[in-house]
Design a protein around this motif. Structure first.
Motif, PDB file in Angstrom:
ATOM      1  N   ASN A 121     -23.718 -10.694  21.697  1.00 38.62           N
ATOM      2  CA  ASN A 121     -24.566 -10.975  20.616  1.00 38.62           C
ATOM      3  C   ASN A 121     -25.162 -12.367  20.789  1.00 38.62           C
ATOM      4  O   ASN A 121     -26.212 -12.264  20.134  1.00 38.62           O
ATOM      5  CB  ASN A 121     -23.748 -10.346  19.132  1.00 38.62           C
ATOM      6  CG  ASN A 121     -23.571  -8.754  19.385  1.00 38.62           C
ATOM      7  OD1 ASN A 121     -24.478  -7.973  19.440  1.00 38.62           O
ATOM      8  ND2 ASN A 121     -22.883  -8.872  17.914  1.00 38.62           N
ATOM      9  N   LYS A 122     -24.533 -12.992  20.694  1.00 36.07           N
ATOM     10  CA  LYS A 122     -24.619 -14.484  21.060  1.00 36.07           C
ATOM     11  C   LYS A 122     -25.432 -15.549  21.933  1.00 36.07           C
ATOM     12  O   LYS A 122     -26.775 -15.578  22.218  1.00 36.07           O
ATOM     13  CB  LYS A 122     -23.437 -15.261  21.193  1.00 36.07           C
ATOM     14  CG  LYS A 122     -22.367 -16.370  19.618  1.00 36.07           C
ATOM     15  CD  LYS A 122     -21.497 -16.972  20.585  1.00 36.07           C
ATOM     16  CE  LYS A 122     -20.405 -16.967  19.981  1.00 36.07           C
ATOM     17  NZ  LYS A 122     -19.317 -17.309  19.891  1.00 36.07           N
ATOM     18  N   GLU A 144      -9.832  -5.514  19.596  1.00 33.75           N
ATOM     19  CA  GLU A 144     -10.664  -6.977  19.758  1.00 33.75           C
ATOM     20  C   GLU A 144     -10.871  -7.786  21.336  1.00 33.75           C
ATOM     21  O   GLU A 144     -11.708  -8.602  20.835  1.00 33.75           O
ATOM     22  CB  GLU A 144      -8.573  -8.454  19.230  1.00 33.75           C
ATOM     23  CG  GLU A 144      -8.758  -8.302  18.256  1.00 33.75           C
ATOM     24  CD  GLU A 144      -6.950  -9.225  18.408  1.00 33.75           C
ATOM     25  OE1 GLU A 144      -6.790  -9.355  18.961  1.00 33.75           O
ATOM     26  OE2 GLU A 144      -6.382  -8.178  16.551  1.00 33.75           O
ATOM     27  N   LYS A 145     -10.964  -7.106  22.263  1.00 38.04           N
ATOM     28  CA  LYS A 145     -11.165  -7.415  23.361  1.00 38.04           C
ATOM     29  C   LYS A 145     -12.763  -6.761  23.829  1.00 38.04           C
ATOM     30  O   LYS A 145     -13.176  -8.022  24.384  1.00 38.04           O
ATOM     31  CB  LYS A 145     -10.719  -7.090  24.396  1.00 38.04           C
ATOM     32  CG  LYS A 145      -9.173  -7.720  25.224  1.00 38.04           C
ATOM     33  CD  LYS A 145      -8.763  -6.476  26.025  1.00 38.04           C
ATOM     34  CE  LYS A 145      -6.934  -7.486  26.117  1.00 38.04           C
ATOM     35  NZ  LYS A 145      -6.764  -6.788  27.049  1.00 38.04           N
ATOM     36  N   THR A 146     -12.802  -5.537  22.882  1.00 35.87           N
ATOM     37  CA  THR A 146     -14.288  -4.862  22.804  1.00 35.87           C
ATOM     38  C   THR A 146     -15.155  -6.025  21.800  1.00 35.87           C
ATOM     39  O   THR A 146     -16.395  -6.383  22.539  1.00 35.87           O
ATOM     40  CB  THR A 146     -14.077  -4.159  22.397  1.00 35.87           C
ATOM     41  OG1 THR A 146     -12.708  -2.850  23.823  1.00 35.87           O
ATOM     42  CG2 THR A 146     -14.996  -3.169  22.502  1.00 35.87           C
ATOM     43  N   LEU A 147     -14.548  -6.252  20.628  1.00 39.06           N
ATOM     44  CA  LEU A 147     -14.877  -7.278  19.531  1.00 39.06           C
ATOM     45  C   LEU A 147     -15.806  -8.628  19.905  1.00 39.06           C
ATOM     46  O   LEU A 147     -16.693  -9.063  19.716  1.00 39.06           O
ATOM     47  CB  LEU A 147     -14.160  -6.944  18.871  1.00 39.06           C
ATOM     48  CG  LEU A 147     -14.694  -6.334  18.074  1.00 39.06           C
ATOM     49  CD1 LEU A 147     -13.569  -5.985  16.119  1.00 39.06           C
ATOM     50  CD2 LEU A 147     -15.878  -5.390  16.978  1.00 39.06           C
ATOM     51  N   THR A 148     -14.532  -9.255  20.934  1.00 42.48           N
ATOM     52  CA  THR A 148     -14.812 -10.921  21.717  1.00 42.48           C
ATOM     53  C   THR A 148     -16.212 -10.521  22.617  1.00 42.48           C
ATOM     54  O   THR A 148     -17.105 -10.959  22.872  1.00 42.48           O
ATOM     55  CB  THR A 148     -13.523 -11.036  22.190  1.00 42.48           C
ATOM     56  OG1 THR A 148     -13.187 -10.293  23.154  1.00 42.48           O
ATOM     57  CG2 THR A 148     -12.606 -11.439  21.262  1.00 42.48           C
ATOM     58  N   ARG A 149     -16.248  -9.579  23.811  1.00 39.56           N
ATOM     59  CA  ARG A 149     -17.024  -9.402  24.309  1.00 39.56           C
ATOM     60  C   ARG A 149     -18.589  -8.982  22.975  1.00 39.56           C
ATOM     61  O   ARG A 149     -19.748  -9.202  23.904  1.00 39.56           O
ATOM     62  CB  ARG A 149     -16.591  -7.933  25.162  1.00 39.56           C
ATOM     63  CG  ARG A 149     -16.097  -8.098  26.431  1.00 39.56           C
ATOM     64  CD  ARG A 149     -15.908  -7.119  27.893  1.00 39.56           C
ATOM     65  NE  ARG A 149     -14.415  -6.495  27.618  1.00 39.56           N
ATOM     66  CZ  ARG A 149     -14.243  -5.705  27.413  1.00 39.56           C
ATOM     67  NH1 ARG A 149     -14.350  -4.538  26.933  1.00 39.56           N
ATOM     68  NH2 ARG A 149     -12.649  -5.052  27.704  1.00 39.56           N
ATOM     69  N   SER A 184     -19.164 -10.348  20.581  1.00 41.41           N
ATOM     70  CA  SER A 184     -19.881 -11.482  19.878  1.00 41.41           C
ATOM     71  C   SER A 184     -20.386 -12.182  21.029  1.00 41.41           C
ATOM     72  O   SER A 184     -21.367 -12.459  20.830  1.00 41.41           O
ATOM     73  CB  SER A 184     -18.724 -11.972  19.313  1.00 41.41           C
ATOM     74  OG  SER A 184     -17.539 -12.230  19.945  1.00 41.41           O
ATOM     75  N   ARG A 185     -19.192 -12.238  21.977  1.00 43.62           N
ATOM     76  CA  ARG A 185     -20.821 -12.458  23.224  1.00 43.62           C
ATOM     77  C   ARG A 185     -21.782 -12.350  23.588  1.00 43.62           C
ATOM     78  O   ARG A 185     -23.198 -12.847  23.669  1.00 43.62           O
ATOM     79  CB  ARG A 185     -19.173 -12.700  24.649  1.00 43.62           C
ATOM     80  CG  ARG A 185     -17.932 -13.801  24.575  1.00 43.62           C
ATOM     81  CD  ARG A 185     -18.209 -13.468  25.992  1.00 43.62           C
ATOM     82  NE  ARG A 185     -16.223 -13.843  25.618  1.00 43.62           N
ATOM     83  CZ  ARG A 185     -14.864 -14.066  25.822  1.00 43.62           C
ATOM     84  NH1 ARG A 185     -15.831 -12.957  27.109  1.00 43.62           N
ATOM     85  NH2 ARG A 185     -13.981 -14.355  26.225  1.00 43.62           N
TER      86      ARG A 185
END
Length: 181
Positions: free
Chosen positions: A49-50, A39-44, A46-47
């Motif tokens: 990606n943004k 989840e931490k990796t995915l949030t990083r 996604s950031r």
């Protein structure tokens, strides 16, 4: 005797069940840790990606801006529109009034960008014949022609502008005015 065997079997099953539950719970905790890290990796990601999306959007906008600026800087082919002015009254309109009327009409029709890109300018005007030549770019030729058809007043008097011919040189535009009279 069978009772003791049954009790021993039940005890062994409960020991195995407790060992199995311990192993499963430990694996679940390990899986939970992996899921939390994921989840931490995915949030990083996604950031990132943004950020990448914003950068790509900015790059596309800058490319569009560069293309627009390149079009502005490029040498544009000129077109000359020969026209007549049909006016009401005895005095023909002045060259300044004719140019103002054409520029206002182009601005109303195409906006300030059309005026800026078009380079619309009155290059020749003969008050005796009430004929003139307007210079513009090849990109805005049709906007200028349409705008000339919208003119209904020049200065304080009623007048209309009648385009005669569009050419690539002033010489041919003057020739078109002479032929039309």
């Amino acid at each position: 005797m069978y009772q003791w065997l049954l009790v021993a079997a039940l005890a062994a099953v409960s020991v195995f069940a407790s060992i199995y539950s311990y192993i499963v719970s430990r694996r679940l905790r390990i899986l939970e840790k992996y899921v939390a890290e994921l989840e931490k990796t995915l949030t990083r990601i996604s950031r990132w990606n943004k950020l990448v999306a914003r950068a790509a959007f900015a790059a596309l906008q800058s490319l569009e801006a560069e293309e627009f600026l390149r079009k502005l800087r490029a040498k544009r082919r000129r077109r000359y529109i020969a026209f007549y002015v049909a006016y009401e009254g005895s005095e023909p309109p002045s060259p300044q009034d004719v140019e103002k009327a054409i520029l206002r009409a182009v601005e109303r029709l195409g906006g300030q960008i059309a005026v800026a890109l078009g380079g619309v300018q009155l290059v020749y005007y003969d008050p005796e014949k009430a004929a003139g030549i307007v210079r513009c770019t090849h990109d805005t030729k049709y906007v200028v022609l349409a705008a000339m058809g919208l003119v209904r007043r020049i200065g304080q008097q009623k007048a209309i502008i009648i385009p005669v011919r569009t050419t690539g040189t002033i010489k041919r535009a003057k020739k078109a005015i002479q032929e039309a009279t």
